[in-house]
Write an enzyme that holds these catalytic residues in place. Structure first.
Site, PDB file in Angstrom:
ATOM      1  N   GLU A 184      -2.856   0.936  -9.443  1.00 47.04           N
ATOM      2  CA  GLU A 184      -1.811   1.961  -9.431  1.00 47.04           C
ATOM      3  C   GLU A 184      -0.497   1.224  -9.710  1.00 47.04           C
ATOM      4  O   GLU A 184      -0.175   0.259  -9.008  1.00 47.04           O
ATOM      5  CB  GLU A 184      -1.811   2.568  -8.015  1.00 47.04           C
ATOM      6  CG  GLU A 184      -1.114   3.868  -7.837  1.00 47.04           C
ATOM      7  CD  GLU A 184      -1.329   4.414  -6.407  1.00 47.04           C
ATOM      8  OE1 GLU A 184      -1.550   3.649  -5.449  1.00 47.04           O
ATOM      9  OE2 GLU A 184      -1.263   5.641  -6.255  1.00 47.04           O
ATOM     10  N   HIS A 215      -0.529  -1.949  -7.317  1.00 47.46           N
ATOM     11  CA  HIS A 215      -1.352  -1.671  -6.143  1.00 47.46           C
ATOM     12  C   HIS A 215      -2.828  -1.790  -6.512  1.00 47.46           C
ATOM     13  O   HIS A 215      -3.358  -0.956  -7.245  1.00 47.46           O
ATOM     14  CB  HIS A 215      -1.011  -0.264  -5.614  1.00 47.46           C
ATOM     15  CG  HIS A 215      -1.714   0.074  -4.345  1.00 47.46           C
ATOM     16  ND1 HIS A 215      -1.972   1.367  -3.969  1.00 47.46           N
ATOM     17  CD2 HIS A 215      -2.218  -0.708  -3.359  1.00 47.46           C
ATOM     18  CE1 HIS A 215      -2.603   1.351  -2.810  1.00 47.46           C
ATOM     19  NE2 HIS A 215      -2.759   0.110  -2.417  1.00 47.46           N
ATOM     20  N   SER A 232       0.822  -1.216   0.000  1.00 45.96           N
ATOM     21  CA  SER A 232       0.000   0.000   0.000  1.00 45.96           C
ATOM     22  C   SER A 232       0.846   1.252   0.000  1.00 45.96           C
ATOM     23  O   SER A 232       0.364   2.322  -0.345  1.00 45.96           O
ATOM     24  CB  SER A 232      -0.852   0.086   1.261  1.00 45.96           C
ATOM     25  OG  SER A 232      -1.396  -1.116   1.600  1.00 45.96           O
ATOM     26  N   ASN A 263      -2.993   6.431  -1.622  1.00 46.09           N
ATOM     27  CA  ASN A 263      -2.932   6.400  -0.160  1.00 46.09           C
ATOM     28  C   ASN A 263      -2.358   7.682   0.435  1.00 46.09           C
ATOM     29  O   ASN A 263      -2.583   7.969   1.612  1.00 46.09           O
ATOM     30  CB  ASN A 263      -2.170   5.169   0.325  1.00 46.09           C
ATOM     31  CG  ASN A 263      -3.078   3.947   0.327  1.00 46.09           C
ATOM     32  OD1 ASN A 263      -4.296   4.087   0.430  1.00 46.09           O
ATOM     33  ND2 ASN A 263      -2.503   2.770   0.211  1.00 46.09           N
TER      34      ASN A 263
END
Ligand code: 3HC
Length: 291
Positions: free
Chosen positions: A152, A140, A119, A190
């Site tokens: 991602e 991701h 993450s 994130n």
């Protein structure tokens, strides 16, 4: 370079979803975890998801069987040989991820592409646990993997163009939309989500509003499908704390300091849906019971 055979290590929330979408796209998948029981549990979750799609008329029974037939299970990294792409989706713990990559480097084919579903941990850093930083990349995924459209992609400092192109084509085979982020703490998504959830926890901690009102505010005032506290419970409060700690250490900026309440909840084991308690309470199937 074409990716047809995929080894997924870590059969939890993310890993079983990654295996499901890969098998649905026609890939041969091996789903692995620390024990046969955990690997089988991941495969059973895929079977359950496919059965629901059949019930809804979105998939034929024969298609569901064919998809599940493409998912084998394994224990640990040992079955990684013979796969074009190895995806690591173990717990968000840097030492554990490095240890897993050391073992995968020994087990996998020398030319296999390595991708981590971290993450927020540095791709460039994790690549150094392997023998192939040019063939190491971040893929991701977002939870629930079968529903969320995004992947991602994060290139480490040494990731080569062939690896990037093959992974981009793989993501497109899965029907996902790709965004690219540089290898900076939290990448793109994130880096936005961590402070958003953290601020909601600060607001709760300071009694600015109730958990329900904070979540309703985001749902009805911002049109988010879930409020930030619900989402933290859904993703895992431990995962969100890990993201914030990476952001805080990586940027050295106090704006990313985790709310003490979030840390306390993780210390107490209130990790969200997966432990039955977080900002809300859940039954064993993950249905919300209230606070
Ligand atoms: N697996 C597969 N499919 C699922 C699912 C799951 N776990 N959960 C829900 N679905 C499907 C349902 O079957 C349904 O499909 P349909 O529309 O074809 O019938 C659809 O998703 C909608 O589900 P529901 O009607 O049951 O419920 P909701 O409308 O409340 O949607 C949700 C559920 C899709 C989870 C929605 O609330 C949502 O999008 N929430 C936000 C999720 C999010 O932000 N994820 C990203 C988290 S961040 C992350 O993962 C990154 C990490 O690094 C921290």
């Amino acid at each position: 370079m074409s990716i047809d055979r995929v080894f997924v290590i870590g059969a939890g929330l993310m890993g079983h979803g990654i295996a499901q979408v890969s098998a649905t796209a026609g890939k041969q998948v091996t789903l692995s975890d620390r024990t046969a029981e955990l690997a089988n549990k991941g495969r059973d979750r895929i079977a359950g998801n496919l059965a629901r799609l059949v019930e809804k008329g979105k998939l034929d029974q024969s298609q569901a069987e064919a998809i599940l037939g493409r998912v084998a299970t394994a224990v640990g990294p040992d079955g990684a040989a013979g796969h074009d792409l190895v995806i690591e989706a173990v717990f968000e713990d840097e030492a554990l991820k490095r240890e897993t990559w050391v073992a995968l480097t020994k087990a996998a084919d020398p030319d296999a592409v390595f991708a981590t579903n971290t993450s927020s941990i540095s791709i460039t850093g994790l690549a150094t646990a392997t023998d192939r930083p040019p063939r190491f990349i971040g893929l991701h995924f977002f939870s629930p993997v079968p529903v969320m459209q995004l992947i991602e992609i994060i290139r480490g400092l040494e990731t080569d163009d062939d690896t990037y192109d093959a992974c981009r084509a793989f993501a497109q085979d899965l029907g996902k939309i790709v965004i690219e982020s540089k290898d900076m703490p939290g990448f793109l998504v994130n880096r936005m989500l961590g402070p958003f959830i953290n601020e909601a926890v600060f607001a709760l901690m300071e009694s600015t509003g109730s958990a329900e009102d904070i979540d309703t505010g985001a749902k009805l005032g911002l049109n988010h499908p879930m409020g930030p506290l619900e989402l933290a419970d859904f993703v895992g409060n431990d995962v969100m704390l890990g993201v914030l700690d990476v952001l805080y250490r990586g940027f050295g900026d106090p704006k990313f300091r985790a709310a003490p309440l979030l840390r306390q909840m993780v210390t107490a084991g209130h990790l969200g849906r997966k432990t039955g308690r977080g900002f809300y309470r859940y039954d064993e199937k993950g249905n919300r019971l209230g606070r």
